[in-house]
Write a protein that holds these residues in place. Structure first.
Motif, PDB file in Angstrom:
ATOM      1  N   GLY A 170       0.478  -1.705  -0.211  1.00  0.00           N
ATOM      2  CA  GLY A 170       0.288   0.149   0.494  1.00  0.00           C
ATOM      3  C   GLY A 170       0.766   1.254  -0.114  1.00  0.00           C
ATOM      4  N   LEU A 171       2.083   1.432   0.828  1.00  0.00           N
ATOM      5  CA  LEU A 171       2.775   2.377   0.624  1.00  0.00           C
ATOM      6  C   LEU A 171       3.760   2.518  -0.090  1.00  0.00           C
ATOM      7  CD1 LEU A 171       4.698   1.983   4.514  1.00  0.00           C
ATOM      8  CD2 LEU A 171       2.418   3.682   4.024  1.00  0.00           C
ATOM      9  N   LEU A 172       4.149   0.979  -1.016  1.00  0.00           N
ATOM     10  CA  LEU A 172       4.495   1.699  -2.443  1.00  0.00           C
ATOM     11  C   LEU A 172       3.165   2.258  -3.267  1.00  0.00           C
ATOM     12  CD1 LEU A 172       6.705  -2.118  -2.790  1.00  0.00           C
ATOM     13  CD2 LEU A 172       7.452   1.101  -2.522  1.00  0.00           C
ATOM     14  N   LEU A 173       2.361   1.563  -3.842  1.00  0.00           N
ATOM     15  CA  LEU A 173       1.446   2.135  -3.976  1.00  0.00           C
ATOM     16  C   LEU A 173       0.860   3.835  -4.085  1.00  0.00           C
ATOM     17  CD1 LEU A 173      -0.408   1.756  -6.613  1.00  0.00           C
ATOM     18  CD2 LEU A 173      -2.516   1.380  -4.347  1.00  0.00           C
ATOM     19  N   ILE A 174       0.846   4.075  -2.921  1.00  0.00           N
ATOM     20  CA  ILE A 174       1.017   5.327  -2.880  1.00  0.00           C
ATOM     21  C   ILE A 174       2.402   6.085  -2.898  1.00  0.00           C
ATOM     22  CG2 ILE A 174       0.796   7.357  -0.921  1.00  0.00           C
ATOM     23  CD1 ILE A 174      -0.604   5.652   0.852  1.00  0.00           C
ATOM     24  N   ALA A 175       3.452   5.828  -2.582  1.00  0.00           N
ATOM     25  CA  ALA A 175       4.355   6.566  -3.210  1.00  0.00           C
ATOM     26  C   ALA A 175       4.431   6.861  -4.709  1.00  0.00           C
ATOM     27  CB  ALA A 175       5.501   5.880  -2.934  1.00  0.00           C
ATOM     28  N   VAL A 176       3.822   5.445  -5.432  1.00  0.00           N
ATOM     29  CA  VAL A 176       4.111   5.611  -6.764  1.00  0.00           C
ATOM     30  C   VAL A 176       3.404   6.830  -7.707  1.00  0.00           C
ATOM     31  CG1 VAL A 176       3.591   4.521  -9.239  1.00  0.00           C
ATOM     32  CG2 VAL A 176       5.467   2.870  -7.504  1.00  0.00           C
ATOM     33  N   VAL A 177       1.703   6.734  -6.871  1.00  0.00           N
ATOM     34  CA  VAL A 177       1.087   7.646  -7.280  1.00  0.00           C
ATOM     35  C   VAL A 177       1.065   9.315  -7.019  1.00  0.00           C
ATOM     36  CG1 VAL A 177      -1.651   8.706  -6.484  1.00  0.00           C
ATOM     37  CG2 VAL A 177      -0.744   6.086  -6.895  1.00  0.00           C
ATOM     38  N   VAL A 178       2.133   9.305  -5.885  1.00  0.00           N
ATOM     39  CA  VAL A 178       2.583  10.434  -5.290  1.00  0.00           C
ATOM     40  C   VAL A 178       3.235  11.356  -7.149  1.00  0.00           C
ATOM     41  CG1 VAL A 178       3.474  11.900  -4.251  1.00  0.00           C
ATOM     42  CG2 VAL A 178       1.847  10.385  -3.007  1.00  0.00           C
ATOM     43  N   LEU A 179       4.618   9.944  -6.905  1.00  0.00           N
ATOM     44  CA  LEU A 179       5.106  10.287  -8.141  1.00  0.00           C
ATOM     45  C   LEU A 179       4.501  11.111  -9.238  1.00  0.00           C
ATOM     46  CD1 LEU A 179       8.464  10.722  -8.460  1.00  0.00           C
ATOM     47  CD2 LEU A 179       8.662   7.514  -9.246  1.00  0.00           C
ATOM     48  N   ILE A 199       8.729  17.096  -6.226  1.00  0.00           N
ATOM     49  CA  ILE A 199       8.885  16.143  -4.802  1.00  0.00           C
ATOM     50  C   ILE A 199      10.108  16.430  -4.316  1.00  0.00           C
ATOM     51  CG2 ILE A 199       8.917  13.686  -3.807  1.00  0.00           C
ATOM     52  CD1 ILE A 199       6.619  13.090  -5.581  1.00  0.00           C
ATOM     53  N   SER A 200      11.004  16.588  -5.661  1.00  0.00           N
ATOM     54  CA  SER A 200      12.700  16.388  -5.070  1.00  0.00           C
ATOM     55  C   SER A 200      12.948  18.117  -5.041  1.00  0.00           C
ATOM     56  CB  SER A 200      13.837  16.530  -6.461  1.00  0.00           C
ATOM     57  OG  SER A 200      14.611  17.870  -7.059  1.00  0.00           O
ATOM     58  N   SER A 201      12.189  19.042  -4.864  1.00  0.00           N
ATOM     59  CA  SER A 201      12.359  20.178  -4.698  1.00  0.00           C
ATOM     60  C   SER A 201      11.555  20.413  -3.062  1.00  0.00           C
ATOM     61  CB  SER A 201      11.007  21.242  -5.080  1.00  0.00           C
ATOM     62  OG  SER A 201      10.070  21.412  -5.915  1.00  0.00           O
ATOM     63  N   LEU A 202      10.357  19.635  -2.973  1.00  0.00           N
ATOM     64  CA  LEU A 202       9.432  19.448  -2.115  1.00  0.00           C
ATOM     65  C   LEU A 202      10.311  19.491  -0.543  1.00  0.00           C
ATOM     66  CD1 LEU A 202       6.612  20.589  -0.082  1.00  0.00           C
ATOM     67  CD2 LEU A 202       6.342  18.140  -1.057  1.00  0.00           C
ATOM     68  N   MET A 203      11.475  18.090  -0.815  1.00  0.00           N
ATOM     69  CA  MET A 203      11.607  17.392   0.127  1.00  0.00           C
ATOM     70  C   MET A 203      12.889  18.017   0.645  1.00  0.00           C
ATOM     71  SD  MET A 203      10.080  14.512   1.596  1.00  0.00           S
ATOM     72  CE  MET A 203       8.920  15.087   0.996  1.00  0.00           C
ATOM     73  N   GLY A 204      13.634  19.303  -0.522  1.00  0.00           N
ATOM     74  CA  GLY A 204      14.915  19.791   0.523  1.00  0.00           C
ATOM     75  C   GLY A 204      14.107  20.931   0.926  1.00  0.00           C
TER      76      GLY A 204
END
Length: 72
Positions: free
Chosen positions: A9-18, A26-31
């Motif tokens: 489920g976590l992997l699916l959520i990560a793929v959808v967000v990506l 996402i990279s700028s947000l994490m920065g």
């Protein structure tokens, strides 16, 4: 409800967000999140240092000065 998500489920959520936001966003947000965490830690350490300085000022020697009667 969230106890049953699991790794797939976590992997699916990560793929959808990506897919929705893209790698660059996402990279700028994490920065920005990293900068926020760094600023928070700096503020906490400065606040602790301020409190220690205030306590050190309170702990100064406050013995009364010798009066003329005590010197005789």
């Amino acid at each position: 409800m969230l106890n049953n998500i699991g790794l797939p489920g976590l992997l699916l959520i990560a793929v959808v967000v990506l897919v929705l936001f893209g790698r660059g966003k996402i990279s700028s947000l994490m920065g920005e999140v990293g900068k926020g965490i760094t600023a928070f830690k700096k503020g906490v350490s400065e606040g602790g240092k301020e409190l220690e300085d205030e306590k050190a000022e309170e702990a100064k020697d406050v013995t009364p000065a010798e009066s003329e009667k005590d010197k005789v």
